[in-house]
Design an enzyme around this catalytic site. Structure first.
Site, mmCIF file in Angstrom:
data_model
loop_
_atom_site.group_PDB
_atom_site.id
_atom_site.type_symbol
_atom_site.label_atom_id
_atom_site.label_comp_id
_atom_site.label_asym_id
_atom_site.label_seq_id
_atom_site.Cartn_x
_atom_site.Cartn_y
_atom_site.Cartn_z
ATOM 1 N N SER A 126 -12.524 -2.892 2.241
ATOM 2 C CA SER A 126 -12.627 -2.154 3.494
ATOM 3 C C SER A 126 -14.092 -1.920 3.844
ATOM 4 O O SER A 126 -14.905 -1.628 2.962
ATOM 5 C CB SER A 126 -11.924 -0.795 3.376
ATOM 6 O OG SER A 126 -10.538 -0.965 3.172
ATOM 7 N N LYS A 172 -3.841 6.827 8.116
ATOM 8 C CA LYS A 172 -4.989 7.065 7.232
ATOM 9 C C LYS A 172 -5.917 8.049 7.929
ATOM 10 O O LYS A 172 -6.820 7.671 8.675
ATOM 11 C CB LYS A 172 -5.717 5.748 6.922
ATOM 12 C CG LYS A 172 -6.621 5.827 5.694
ATOM 13 C CD LYS A 172 -7.190 4.463 5.358
ATOM 14 C CE LYS A 172 -7.849 4.421 3.986
ATOM 15 N NZ LYS A 172 -8.740 5.523 3.664
ATOM 16 N N ARG A 194 0.863 -1.182 0.000
ATOM 17 C CA ARG A 194 0.000 0.000 0.000
ATOM 18 C C ARG A 194 0.895 1.227 0.000
ATOM 19 O O ARG A 194 1.361 1.682 1.036
ATOM 20 C CB ARG A 194 -0.917 0.002 1.233
ATOM 21 C CG ARG A 194 -1.925 1.141 1.211
ATOM 22 C CD ARG A 194 -2.863 1.074 2.386
ATOM 23 N NE ARG A 194 -2.232 1.457 3.637
ATOM 24 C CZ ARG A 194 -2.882 1.540 4.794
ATOM 25 N NH1 ARG A 194 -4.166 1.231 4.864
ATOM 26 N NH2 ARG A 194 -2.246 1.905 5.892
#
Length: 209
Positions: free
Chosen positions: A110, A139, A41
């Site tokens: 998610s 995040k 990621r």
């Protein structure tokens, strides 16, 4: 044939947080500490850079037989032969990812609500990543999820659940006995001076039922 996945300790990468010189080194140390799944990621890089990074990381995950998931980018996942893709609510829908990837690769989605998790399962997701369970700096736009909502999601879906968001040794034990299949971690592993020991500690805490 889709491989069986162990979600116990799910490493999400962030090259800006790692304590090592290279991402490959960080991933290898995490796997040696007990990480069972790796998600690449990385934001704010070109497609070519992402591809090259994926090639390098996959060499490490292949060496240890650990599955590699690519965040968002189905094209990169296919290009490097990764095991699957993880997508958020604002990314390509699960059904479309399944069409692109076929039945032999993993699709993770998610979810922060019961409805999102149920929809992901109905659309063919292999697992859901639920969070943010706790405040997280990796995040900043993550939606908070309570332990109560996590329990509701566990009752509502049969596919594996990975908890994510602000998880570290101080709170990993809270997920023992909840029916959660794994913990997804970034800084609590990657940013630590001893990545291997950090991963080993988290795995031990989570599996101490």
């Amino acid at each position: 044939m889709r491989r069986k996945i162990d979600y116990t300790l799910y490493l999400c990468t962030d090259r800006n947080l790692m304590s090592t010189k290279t991402l490959e080194e960080a991933v290898e140390q995490a796997i040696l500490g007990g990480c069972t799944l790796v998600q690449l990621r990385e934001k704010d890089i070109s497609s070519l850079e992402f591809y090259r990074m994926a090639v390098g990381v996959k060499k490490i995950t292949d060496r240890y037989g650990v599955p590699l998931i690519v965040n968002d980018r189905a094209d990169i996942a296919l290009a490097v032969g990764a095991d699957g893709v993880h997508a958020g609510q604002s990314d390509l829908p699960c059904k479309n990812l399944r069409t692109i990837l076929g039945q032999d690769r993993i699709v993770g989605i998610s979810a922060a609500t019961v409805e999102e998790a149920v929809r992901a399962q109905g659309d063919g997701a292999d697992y859901v990543g639920v969070g943010a369970m706790f405040p997280t700096g990796t995040k900043t736009d993550a939606r908070p999820v309570s332990m109560e909502t996590l329990a509701e999601i566990r009752r509502a879906v049969t596919i594996p659940i990975v908890a994510i968001g602000g998880i570290g040794p101080q709170n990993a034990g809270r997920f023992c006995g909840t029916g959660v299949d794994g913990l997804a971690v970034v800084s609590a592993i990657l940013a630590q001076p001893d990545i291997t020991s950090a991963a080993r500690e988290l795995r031990t805490i989570f599996r101490r039922v």
